[in-house]
Design a protein around this motif. Sequence first.
Motif, PDB file in Angstrom:
ATOM      1  N   SER A 179       0.825  -1.207   0.000  1.00 26.34           N
ATOM      2  CA  SER A 179       0.000   0.000   0.000  1.00 26.34           C
ATOM      3  C   SER A 179       0.860   1.258   0.000  1.00 26.34           C
ATOM      4  O   SER A 179       0.544   2.238  -0.667  1.00 26.34           O
ATOM      5  CB  SER A 179      -0.923  -0.004   1.217  1.00 26.34           C
ATOM      6  OG  SER A 179      -0.161  -0.006   2.417  1.00 26.34           O
ATOM      7  N   GLN A 180       1.980   1.212   0.755  1.00 24.44           N
ATOM      8  CA  GLN A 180       2.889   2.359   0.756  1.00 24.44           C
ATOM      9  C   GLN A 180       3.508   2.565  -0.617  1.00 24.44           C
ATOM     10  O   GLN A 180       3.646   3.689  -1.083  1.00 24.44           O
ATOM     11  CB  GLN A 180       3.986   2.147   1.797  1.00 24.44           C
ATOM     12  CG  GLN A 180       3.507   2.284   3.232  1.00 24.44           C
ATOM     13  CD  GLN A 180       4.609   1.963   4.222  1.00 24.44           C
ATOM     14  OE1 GLN A 180       5.401   1.054   4.023  1.00 24.44           O
ATOM     15  NE2 GLN A 180       4.656   2.718   5.304  1.00 24.44           N
ATOM     16  N   SER A 181       3.888   1.478  -1.283  1.00 25.02           N
ATOM     17  CA  SER A 181       4.474   1.578  -2.619  1.00 25.02           C
ATOM     18  C   SER A 181       3.466   2.143  -3.607  1.00 25.02           C
ATOM     19  O   SER A 181       3.796   2.991  -4.429  1.00 25.02           O
ATOM     20  CB  SER A 181       4.950   0.200  -3.077  1.00 25.02           C
ATOM     21  OG  SER A 181       5.479   0.272  -4.373  1.00 25.02           O
ATOM     22  N   SER A 182       2.221   1.678  -3.526  1.00 28.05           N
ATOM     23  CA  SER A 182       1.182   2.185  -4.414  1.00 28.05           C
ATOM     24  C   SER A 182       0.904   3.663  -4.146  1.00 28.05           C
ATOM     25  O   SER A 182       0.732   4.451  -5.081  1.00 28.05           O
ATOM     26  CB  SER A 182      -0.101   1.368  -4.220  1.00 28.05           C
ATOM     27  OG  SER A 182      -1.150   1.890  -5.001  1.00 28.05           O
ATOM     28  N   ARG A 183       0.891   4.035  -2.868  1.00 24.74           N
ATOM     29  CA  ARG A 183       0.674   5.439  -2.523  1.00 24.74           C
ATOM     30  C   ARG A 183       1.817   6.311  -3.032  1.00 24.74           C
ATOM     31  O   ARG A 183       1.595   7.426  -3.503  1.00 24.74           O
ATOM     32  CB  ARG A 183       0.534   5.556  -1.002  1.00 24.74           C
ATOM     33  CG  ARG A 183       0.102   6.948  -0.545  1.00 24.74           C
ATOM     34  CD  ARG A 183      -0.462   6.906   0.857  1.00 24.74           C
ATOM     35  NE  ARG A 183       0.435   6.279   1.796  1.00 24.74           N
ATOM     36  CZ  ARG A 183       0.210   5.119   2.409  1.00 24.74           C
ATOM     37  NH1 ARG A 183      -0.892   4.444   2.158  1.00 24.74           N
ATOM     38  NH2 ARG A 183       1.076   4.622   3.284  1.00 24.74           N
ATOM     39  N   SER A 184       3.027   5.792  -2.961  1.00 23.73           N
ATOM     40  CA  SER A 184       4.177   6.546  -3.464  1.00 23.73           C
ATOM     41  C   SER A 184       4.083   6.751  -4.963  1.00 23.73           C
ATOM     42  O   SER A 184       4.398   7.826  -5.475  1.00 23.73           O
ATOM     43  CB  SER A 184       5.466   5.798  -3.104  1.00 23.73           C
ATOM     44  OG  SER A 184       6.584   6.456  -3.639  1.00 23.73           O
ATOM     45  N   ARG A 231       1.314   6.840  -6.772  1.00 20.37           N
ATOM     46  CA  ARG A 231       0.263   7.828  -7.037  1.00 20.37           C
ATOM     47  C   ARG A 231       0.752   9.244  -6.746  1.00 20.37           C
ATOM     48  O   ARG A 231       0.422  10.188  -7.472  1.00 20.37           O
ATOM     49  CB  ARG A 231      -0.981   7.518  -6.193  1.00 20.37           C
ATOM     50  CG  ARG A 231      -1.744   6.299  -6.643  1.00 20.37           C
ATOM     51  CD  ARG A 231      -3.146   6.288  -6.054  1.00 20.37           C
ATOM     52  NE  ARG A 231      -3.107   6.274  -4.597  1.00 20.37           N
ATOM     53  CZ  ARG A 231      -3.099   5.180  -3.853  1.00 20.37           C
ATOM     54  NH1 ARG A 231      -3.109   3.986  -4.437  1.00 20.37           N
ATOM     55  NH2 ARG A 231      -3.074   5.252  -2.536  1.00 20.37           N
ATOM     56  N   LEU A 232       1.548   9.379  -5.686  1.00 14.97           N
ATOM     57  CA  LEU A 232       2.075  10.690  -5.336  1.00 14.97           C
ATOM     58  C   LEU A 232       2.995  11.219  -6.431  1.00 14.97           C
ATOM     59  O   LEU A 232       2.892  12.380  -6.831  1.00 14.97           O
ATOM     60  CB  LEU A 232       2.822  10.596  -3.998  1.00 14.97           C
ATOM     61  CG  LEU A 232       3.248  11.918  -3.355  1.00 14.97           C
ATOM     62  CD1 LEU A 232       2.031  12.768  -3.019  1.00 14.97           C
ATOM     63  CD2 LEU A 232       4.083  11.659  -2.109  1.00 14.97           C
ATOM     64  N   ARG A 233       3.896  10.349  -6.918  1.00 22.64           N
ATOM     65  CA  ARG A 233       4.795  10.769  -8.002  1.00 22.64           C
ATOM     66  C   ARG A 233       4.010  11.110  -9.271  1.00 22.64           C
ATOM     67  O   ARG A 233       4.438  11.944 -10.065  1.00 22.64           O
ATOM     68  CB  ARG A 233       5.807   9.656  -8.305  1.00 22.64           C
ATOM     69  CG  ARG A 233       6.846   9.454  -7.213  1.00 22.64           C
ATOM     70  CD  ARG A 233       8.015   8.641  -7.732  1.00 22.64           C
ATOM     71  NE  ARG A 233       7.590   7.354  -8.255  1.00 22.64           N
ATOM     72  CZ  ARG A 233       7.519   6.239  -7.543  1.00 22.64           C
ATOM     73  NH1 ARG A 233       7.822   6.270  -6.247  1.00 22.64           N
ATOM     74  NH2 ARG A 233       7.136   5.108  -8.092  1.00 22.64           N
ATOM     75  N   VAL A 275       1.396  17.151 -11.947  1.00 24.59           N
ATOM     76  CA  VAL A 275       0.103  17.685 -12.396  1.00 24.59           C
ATOM     77  C   VAL A 275      -0.334  18.836 -11.497  1.00 24.59           C
ATOM     78  O   VAL A 275      -0.714  19.928 -11.987  1.00 24.59           O
ATOM     79  CB  VAL A 275      -0.963  16.566 -12.397  1.00 24.59           C
ATOM     80  CG1 VAL A 275      -2.325  17.127 -12.811  1.00 24.59           C
ATOM     81  CG2 VAL A 275      -0.543  15.438 -13.320  1.00 24.59           C
ATOM     82  N   VAL A 276      -0.264  18.630 -10.198  1.00 28.95           N
ATOM     83  CA  VAL A 276      -0.726  19.657  -9.257  1.00 28.95           C
ATOM     84  C   VAL A 276       0.151  20.905  -9.342  1.00 28.95           C
ATOM     85  O   VAL A 276      -0.353  22.042  -9.386  1.00 28.95           O
ATOM     86  CB  VAL A 276      -0.724  19.087  -7.822  1.00 28.95           C
ATOM     87  CG1 VAL A 276      -1.028  20.196  -6.814  1.00 28.95           C
ATOM     88  CG2 VAL A 276      -1.743  17.957  -7.701  1.00 28.95           C
ATOM     89  N   ILE A 277       1.469  20.728  -9.389  1.00 27.74           N
ATOM     90  CA  ILE A 277       2.366  21.885  -9.464  1.00 27.74           C
ATOM     91  C   ILE A 277       2.118  22.672 -10.739  1.00 27.74           C
ATOM     92  O   ILE A 277       2.040  23.916 -10.730  1.00 27.74           O
ATOM     93  CB  ILE A 277       3.831  21.430  -9.383  1.00 27.74           C
ATOM     94  CG1 ILE A 277       4.126  20.858  -7.987  1.00 27.74           C
ATOM     95  CG2 ILE A 277       4.771  22.596  -9.674  1.00 27.74           C
ATOM     96  CD1 ILE A 277       5.527  20.311  -7.852  1.00 27.74           C
ATOM     97  N   LEU A 281      -2.620  16.174 -19.121  1.00 30.50           N
ATOM     98  CA  LEU A 281      -2.023  15.127 -19.956  1.00 30.50           C
ATOM     99  C   LEU A 281      -0.849  14.430 -19.257  1.00 30.50           C
ATOM    100  O   LEU A 281      -0.480  13.314 -19.627  1.00 30.50           O
ATOM    101  CB  LEU A 281      -1.556  15.726 -21.285  1.00 30.50           C
ATOM    102  CG  LEU A 281      -2.655  16.138 -22.269  1.00 30.50           C
ATOM    103  CD1 LEU A 281      -2.047  16.751 -23.521  1.00 30.50           C
ATOM    104  CD2 LEU A 281      -3.514  14.930 -22.644  1.00 30.50           C
ATOM    105  N   LEU A 282      -0.273  15.095 -18.245  1.00 25.09           N
ATOM    106  CA  LEU A 282       0.844  14.475 -17.514  1.00 25.09           C
ATOM    107  C   LEU A 282       0.400  13.220 -16.763  1.00 25.09           C
ATOM    108  O   LEU A 282       1.245  12.399 -16.380  1.00 25.09           O
ATOM    109  CB  LEU A 282       1.434  15.479 -16.516  1.00 25.09           C
ATOM    110  CG  LEU A 282       2.153  16.691 -17.120  1.00 25.09           C
ATOM    111  CD1 LEU A 282       2.599  17.634 -16.022  1.00 25.09           C
ATOM    112  CD2 LEU A 282       3.351  16.245 -17.956  1.00 25.09           C
ATOM    113  N   LEU A 283      -0.909  13.058 -16.557  1.00 24.78           N
ATOM    114  CA  LEU A 283      -1.399  11.856 -15.883  1.00 24.78           C
ATOM    115  C   LEU A 283      -1.098  10.599 -16.685  1.00 24.78           C
ATOM    116  O   LEU A 283      -0.959   9.504 -16.125  1.00 24.78           O
ATOM    117  CB  LEU A 283      -2.909  11.966 -15.631  1.00 24.78           C
ATOM    118  CG  LEU A 283      -3.355  12.991 -14.577  1.00 24.78           C
ATOM    119  CD1 LEU A 283      -4.871  13.136 -14.602  1.00 24.78           C
ATOM    120  CD2 LEU A 283      -2.876  12.555 -13.199  1.00 24.78           C
TER     121      LEU A 283
END
Length: 431
Positions: free
Chosen positions: A29-34, A36-38, A43-45, A102-104
């Motif tokens: 779960s931590q790896s998957s969360r990481s 998603r964060l990357r 995109v957010v920035i 589009l970066l997604l």
Amino acid sequence: MPSLSRRSAPRTSNAMLESLLSGTGISASQSSRSRRLRRWIPVVISLLVQVPITIVGVIWTGAYAEYGDAASVLPFSTVLELSSIGAGGIAAIALSLIGPLLLLWIRRYPGPLIAVISALAAADFLIGYSLLSPPYLALAFAIVIAISYGARTWTWVSMIVVWEATLLAALVVGIELDPHRVVPTTIGLLLVLGFAEANRRRREQFEKFHTAFASRREEELRAERTRIARELHDVLAHSLSQINVQAGVGLHLMHKQPEQAAEALASIKLSSKEALDEVRSLLGMLRSESVDAGEDDAPLVPEPDLSRLASLADSVRAQGIEVELTSEISEHTAPALQLALYRIVQESLTNVVRHASATSAIVSLAVEGDDYVVTITDNGVGIDADGHSAGRGLLGMRERAELLGGTLRVADAQPCGTVVTARIPHRSASA
């Protein structure tokens, strides 16, 4: 495409490197969360930088177009009410939204999307000559990600073709290019491309290091398994062969000569006890946590050395084979050498008992020039020089000699039997 204005940590222990590279202790779960964060950070920035500034720029540009310099003294709320957003402003806002979104998918389709985002950045650059717009930050993220994911050709071709097409389109449309904007943009693109290439090389070096580390770890594990198998083979093969022979003698003499049968049973008891002690000692070293915890079910016994050759010879003599033992090698030599020589002699005598049908064996340990030399000769029927009839015993002996930089040779003895000769250089043995 406006311009935009990020090594290895100090060497650490193998345990820390293994934890870092293999992800030990990191849950799925931590790896998957990481991941998603990357995925979402660029995109957010990009959205936070491009969209608000573009909207404000469009509003002020519309106000200046309608009221001129008077717009600078009006409150922003008034400017917001009076200004009108034209087609150019709507297009600029749309571009500031589409590029970051589009970066997604840039990691899944790096090649095509870097071309699309480059075209969007070119359109933003041209529109930006009539509007106040921020740098197209999504393009910088797209360049770094696309090159990192192997789309180098797509990225470089897209940058060259789109940038030249942008400059040509500006001339065709009649936009007067400002060198103070074109030159920084070109330099900014080159800097981003340079950073992306450096990041790619760093990733490749890290992957090579990861592969080399994993390969070395696998080799070490393979070598350790081989060493354990070799030790167990040498201990069990010798002891079990003695037990087998003595058991046969005991069964044969049980009724005719019970005294000798009792001696055979005593020899079986002694051989089995020694074998169990060595096996339990080896398992105890492998299960170090048990030893640290103070458990006494795995007693440690000293590793065999040259001082135990005499008892080894006696155990073979007890099975009806005459053994002549001579040694010129000091018992103060390196422990690794003593263990190797002992195991070579042990395995050779085991083969004599099990395969050779011999009545005598000669064991000689000598120093010849720069080599330690051990020779075991028997008068039996001989064994296959390739080691097939002796199982993996000869292979283990050869490995022991080669690990210390030496050699092992198996040949026919004259007039009959087999001679095993191992040579180990002084220098390798002392190292």
